[in-house]
Design a protein around this motif. Structure first.
Motif, PDB file in Angstrom:
ATOM      1  N   VAL A  97       0.851  -1.206   0.000  1.00 31.09           N
ATOM      2  CA  VAL A  97       0.000   0.000   0.000  1.00 31.09           C
ATOM      3  C   VAL A  97       0.878   1.244   0.000  1.00 31.09           C
ATOM      4  CG1 VAL A  97      -1.712   1.321   1.308  1.00 31.09           C
ATOM      5  CG2 VAL A  97      -1.950  -1.159   1.110  1.00 31.09           C
ATOM      6  N   GLN A  98       1.928   1.235   0.797  1.00 32.46           N
ATOM      7  CA  GLN A  98       2.828   2.386   0.853  1.00 32.46           C
ATOM      8  C   GLN A  98       3.533   2.589  -0.486  1.00 32.46           C
ATOM      9  OE1 GLN A  98       6.494   2.808   1.118  1.00 32.46           O
ATOM     10  NE2 GLN A  98       6.142   4.985   1.374  1.00 32.46           N
ATOM     11  N   GLN A 110       2.841   6.004  -2.374  1.00 32.64           N
ATOM     12  CA  GLN A 110       4.021   6.859  -2.506  1.00 32.64           C
ATOM     13  C   GLN A 110       4.283   7.195  -3.975  1.00 32.64           C
ATOM     14  OE1 GLN A 110       8.048   5.244  -1.782  1.00 32.64           O
ATOM     15  NE2 GLN A 110       8.325   6.992  -0.395  1.00 32.64           N
ATOM     16  N   ALA A 111       4.138   6.201  -4.855  1.00 33.19           N
ATOM     17  CA  ALA A 111       4.346   6.447  -6.282  1.00 33.19           C
ATOM     18  C   ALA A 111       3.358   7.487  -6.804  1.00 33.19           C
ATOM     19  CB  ALA A 111       4.204   5.137  -7.062  1.00 33.19           C
ATOM     20  N   LEU A 112       2.098   7.383  -6.386  1.00 29.21           N
ATOM     21  CA  LEU A 112       1.098   8.359  -6.817  1.00 29.21           C
ATOM     22  C   LEU A 112       1.381   9.736  -6.230  1.00 29.21           C
ATOM     23  CD1 LEU A 112      -2.092   6.138  -6.571  1.00 29.21           C
ATOM     24  CD2 LEU A 112      -0.948   6.905  -8.661  1.00 29.21           C
ATOM     25  N   SER A 136       5.798  -0.197 -12.958  1.00 33.11           N
ATOM     26  CA  SER A 136       7.242  -0.318 -12.730  1.00 33.11           C
ATOM     27  C   SER A 136       7.592  -0.692 -11.286  1.00 33.11           C
ATOM     28  CB  SER A 136       7.948   0.987 -13.108  1.00 33.11           C
ATOM     29  OG  SER A 136       7.687   1.994 -12.138  1.00 33.11           O
ATOM     30  N   LEU A 137       6.601  -0.709 -10.404  1.00 30.58           N
ATOM     31  CA  LEU A 137       6.862  -1.017  -8.999  1.00 30.58           C
ATOM     32  C   LEU A 137       7.290  -2.463  -8.779  1.00 30.58           C
ATOM     33  CD1 LEU A 137       3.947   0.909  -7.225  1.00 30.58           C
ATOM     34  CD2 LEU A 137       6.361   1.585  -7.385  1.00 30.58           C
ATOM     35  N   GLY A 155       2.174  13.648  -7.820  1.00 23.57           N
ATOM     36  CA  GLY A 155       1.249  14.730  -7.489  1.00 23.57           C
ATOM     37  C   GLY A 155      -0.205  14.322  -7.665  1.00 23.57           C
ATOM     38  N   VAL A 156      -0.463  13.011  -7.664  1.00 18.14           N
ATOM     39  CA  VAL A 156      -1.820  12.499  -7.851  1.00 18.14           C
ATOM     40  C   VAL A 156      -2.472  12.279  -6.494  1.00 18.14           C
ATOM     41  CG1 VAL A 156      -3.197  10.570  -8.733  1.00 18.14           C
ATOM     42  CG2 VAL A 156      -1.215  11.390 -10.039  1.00 18.14           C
TER      43      VAL A 156
END
Length: 167
Positions: A100-101, A105-107, A155-156, A111-112
């Motif tokens: 979840v983190q 964090q990626a979003l 890409s995660l 800036g989403v």
């Protein structure tokens, strides 16, 4: 009309939703949206209601003094001021600590903002493990931004799948 966002938590029992809806109706409120669930024996809910300004104080007082319920009330913005295209995204992967983190964090780095997130883990008997799934609702201004979101999430991890549903 005043917009209120109300969070409620307390030991789960029958009648909580009826109790809340009766109080809101008694004070001339209108129940607009909600997400209510039982988690580990606790009732947890968040409500969006509107109420005439002259009834807001009495409604707030009564809700805040419900025995056995922890209630928090925040004044919201008018829904008309929040016009933006919303995109539904489903993220699925093998479950692991921190997923979840990683996704949020990626979003955040893009800036989403998240309008909504619902997560769950389910058994995957054919795979011998647990599958994590997150249903996200995010504001999106362009096809380019949507492509960037998808590429970033994918890409995660190699096992992470992203499904995007547009209206």
């Amino acid at each position: 009309m005043k917009q209120l966002v109300i969070s409620v938590i307390g030991k789960d029992r029958s009648g909580i939703v009826d109790q809340l809806s009766a109080i809101i109706l008694q004070h001339h409120g209108n129940w607009l949206a909600s997400s209510l669930t039982e988690l580990a024996g606790q009732f947890a809910g968040i409500l969006h209601i509107e109420v005439p300004p002259e009834h807001m104080a009495a409604l707030s007082h009564e809700l805040l003094h419900q025995p056995g319920l922890l209630v928090n009330i925040a004044e919201g913005e008018d829904a008309a001021a929040q016009q933006c295209k919303q995109v539904a995204i489903t993220v699925t992967a093998n479950d692991r600590n921190g997923i979840v983190q990683e996704v949020t964090q990626a979003l955040s780095k893009l800036g989403v903002s998240l309008s909504k997130i619902q997560t769950h883990v389910a058994s995957a008997p054919n795979w011998g493990g647990l599958i994590f799934s997150a249903n996200l609702l995010v504001p999106c201004d362009s096809e380019q931004q949507l492509n960037t979101i998808q590429e970033t999430l994918e890409s995660l991890a190699d096992d992470l799948m992203v499904d995007i549903e547009q209206d």
